[in-house]
Motif scaffolding. Structure first.
Motif, PDB file in Angstrom:
ATOM      1  N   LYS A 244       0.974  -0.911   0.345  1.00  0.00           N
ATOM      2  CA  LYS A 244       0.358  -0.010   0.138  1.00  0.00           C
ATOM      3  C   LYS A 244       0.465   1.569  -0.081  1.00  0.00           C
ATOM      4  O   LYS A 244       1.782   0.692   0.300  1.00  0.00           O
ATOM      5  CB  LYS A 244      -1.126  -0.031   1.390  1.00  0.00           C
ATOM      6  CG  LYS A 244      -0.499   0.208   2.868  1.00  0.00           C
ATOM      7  CD  LYS A 244      -1.500   0.070   3.259  1.00  0.00           C
ATOM      8  CE  LYS A 244      -0.348   0.187   4.850  1.00  0.00           C
ATOM      9  NZ  LYS A 244      -1.438  -0.007   6.219  1.00  0.00           N
TER      10      LYS A 244
ATOM     11  N   ILE B 183      -3.936   0.681  -2.080  1.00  0.00           N
ATOM     12  CA  ILE B 183      -3.802  -0.912  -1.514  1.00  0.00           C
ATOM     13  C   ILE B 183      -3.915  -1.856  -2.459  1.00  0.00           C
ATOM     14  O   ILE B 183      -4.989  -1.688  -3.288  1.00  0.00           O
ATOM     15  CB  ILE B 183      -4.789  -1.565  -0.204  1.00  0.00           C
ATOM     16  CG1 ILE B 183      -4.405  -0.150   1.042  1.00  0.00           C
ATOM     17  CG2 ILE B 183      -4.681  -2.731   0.048  1.00  0.00           C
ATOM     18  CD1 ILE B 183      -5.731   0.003   2.209  1.00  0.00           C
TER      19      ILE B 183
ATOM     20  N   TRP C 258      -5.128   5.474   1.106  1.00  0.00           N
ATOM     21  CA  TRP C 258      -3.798   4.004   1.482  1.00  0.00           C
ATOM     22  C   TRP C 258      -5.153   4.143  -0.017  1.00  0.00           C
ATOM     23  O   TRP C 258      -6.381   3.807  -0.709  1.00  0.00           O
ATOM     24  CB  TRP C 258      -4.553   3.002   2.008  1.00  0.00           C
ATOM     25  CG  TRP C 258      -3.518   3.685   3.614  1.00  0.00           C
ATOM     26  CD1 TRP C 258      -4.067   4.470   4.381  1.00  0.00           C
ATOM     27  CD2 TRP C 258      -2.350   4.113   3.791  1.00  0.00           C
ATOM     28  NE1 TRP C 258      -3.782   4.332   5.550  1.00  0.00           N
ATOM     29  CE2 TRP C 258      -2.120   4.275   4.550  1.00  0.00           C
ATOM     30  CE3 TRP C 258      -0.770   3.413   3.143  1.00  0.00           C
ATOM     31  CZ2 TRP C 258      -0.687   4.684   5.360  1.00  0.00           C
ATOM     32  CZ3 TRP C 258       0.281   3.680   3.534  1.00  0.00           C
ATOM     33  CH2 TRP C 258       0.143   4.112   4.943  1.00  0.00           C
TER      34      TRP C 258
END
Length: 444
Positions: A378, A417, A415
């Motif tokens: 991530k 990911i 994030w």
């Protein structure tokens, strides 16, 4: 910025052929050149930015024997006097750096002893080396001192000495728990030595013990791989690192392939190796571990960190000492001379033993951090905005959107990911973020 179609990258052959598969740095090593080593001297003339972490890497290129899959610079024929001479040269090299404006008066935040086999050294050799390094650059600010070890070289007395020298992270090169597989892959240790070394290490009470495994060694089977997973969970190490077997050109396995005129290596294909890592990660998660990168699972992610990796991937300075070692300073990548003789000759002349270098552009530095941090599974959009002033999901809109369409990437708050499927083949995906001049180029 679109650089390469992921559909094309992921359609590559799954057979294990010779060459570098994993992305360990950027730009590719093949772009580092001898004619650029003068840039290192220039970088050393300027003090660092405040608070920039400094790391030290010392390469110990000695082993009991060379593994058939090993591609590092190692020696199995050096006597005690030659080893002492090499360690003394490494200290002289560090002394040269310690006198420069870039390094003078700095205290390393992390230290890494790699190889080769650092645990091949005797206790007096290790003690002399560490004492010498600490005199040149004090370690009182070091948060991590990592040390690679081969189980067969370890005794309780040596492990006690290693811990007393300040080592906080002991990494055991287990690779496999099967005696036959260890032997035919050229490993020096045997299964019983793994158990003995691990037991000793736990008694000595290292803050962190990591176990290395390799998925896809010669003659690996599903049944034996499951045994490897079970044994690892039984040990309950703080960290488990699992590599998928690759066959670089400077390995004895490749030499055998070349002699037999074979294009495909005598190891599992990439589909099988990814499945084995996936099975290991699933079992480790069921046992309470957390997957923290494409290769790593840790028992307690709040407690167990790997600063050498994480700080390097965020642009920290690193001084690599010893033959063929890699360094990074102020955006300049460089590698020491690649063999014992040329390294020794340069040091005896009082020169930095530099072999090749590359000064990166501002864009290359951003790409480097992006692709290396993607290997953690991530990336933080805020991190790149704050450090580089770049909105990565806009700058690389097409690649990220394609990964989302392919079901390989999700978004969660700040994030971006990677899915587990993407993480297991992240080194293929990373090429989609390479700049055009680095695509399809020889990596090393």
């Amino acid at each position: 910025m679109q650089t390469h179609s992921f559909a094309h990258l992921l359609a590559e052959s799954d057979a294990t052929t010779a060459g570098n598969y994993f992305v360990a740095n950027y730009p590719p090593f093949s772009f580092w050149k001898k004619e650029h080593v003068g840039d290192v001297t220039k970088a050393l003339e300027h003090p660092p930015e405040s608070e920039l972490p400094l790391g030290l890497y010392f390469h110990i290129p000695f082993c009991r024997k060379r593994c058939h899959f090993c591609y590092f610079r190692v020696y199995t024929d050096k006597n005690a006097d030659e080893i002492k001479g090499y360690l003394d040269l490494g200290l002289r090299e560090l002394a040269l750096y310690a006198q420069t404006p870039r390094i003078a008066n700095r205290k390393p935040k992390f230290i890494y002893f790699g190889g080769g086999t650092p645990s091949y050294l005797s206790v007096p050799q290790l003690t002399s080396l560490v004492t010498g390094m600490q005199k040149l650059l004090p370690w009182d600010a070091a948060e991590e001192i990592a040390f690679e070890a081969e189980p067969g070289t370890l005794t309780e007395a040596k492990l006690t000495a290693i811990r007393d020298l300040g080592v906080t992270r002991l990494s055991l090169g287990v690779e496999n728990f099967d005696k036959h597989l260890l032997e035919i892959n050229g490993r020096a240790h045997r299964e019983d030595e793994i158990y003995r070394a691990y037991d000793f290490a736990r008694k000595v009470d290292f803050p962190q013990i990591n176990i290395d495994l390799i998925a896809g060694m010669i003659e690996e089977t599903d049944e034996n791989w499951q045994r490897n997973i079970a044994k690892t969970i039984e040990f309950q190490p703080d960290s488990v690192t699992i590599y998928q077997m690759e066959i670089p050109h400077n390995t004895t396995i490749y030499e055998q392939m070349k002699a037999e005129k074979k294009l495909v290596a005598p190891v599992a294909d990439w589909i099988t190796k990814r499945r084995w890592v996936a099975e290991a990660f699933t079992a480790l998660e069921a046992a309470g571990y957390t997957v923290t990168s494409a290769t790593t699972a840790v028992r307690n992610p709040e407690k167990t960190k790997f600063l050498y990796r994480d700080l390097l991937w965020q642009g920290a300075d690193l001084i690599g000492l010893g033959v063929a070692s890699f360094s990074h300073l102020a955006g300049v990548h460089f590698q020491n001379l690649p063999d014992f003789e040329t390294y020794t000759a340069a040091m005896n002349r009082g020169e930095f033993p530099l072999g090749r270098a590359l000064t990166t552009t501002a864009e290359e530095r951003i790409v480097r951090e992006l692709i290396l941090q993607l290997k953690l599974g991530k990336v933080s959009r805020r991190y790149f905005q704050d450090k580089f002033g770049v909105k990565i999901d806009e700058h690389w809109a097409e690649p990220f959107e394609e990964l989302i369409r392919l079901g390989l990437l999700t978004q969660e708050g700040d994030w971006l990911i990677l899915t587990r499927s993407a993480l297991l083949k992240v080194d293929l995906i990373l090429h989609g973020f390479f700049l055009p001049q680095h695509l399809n180029a020889r990596y090393s």
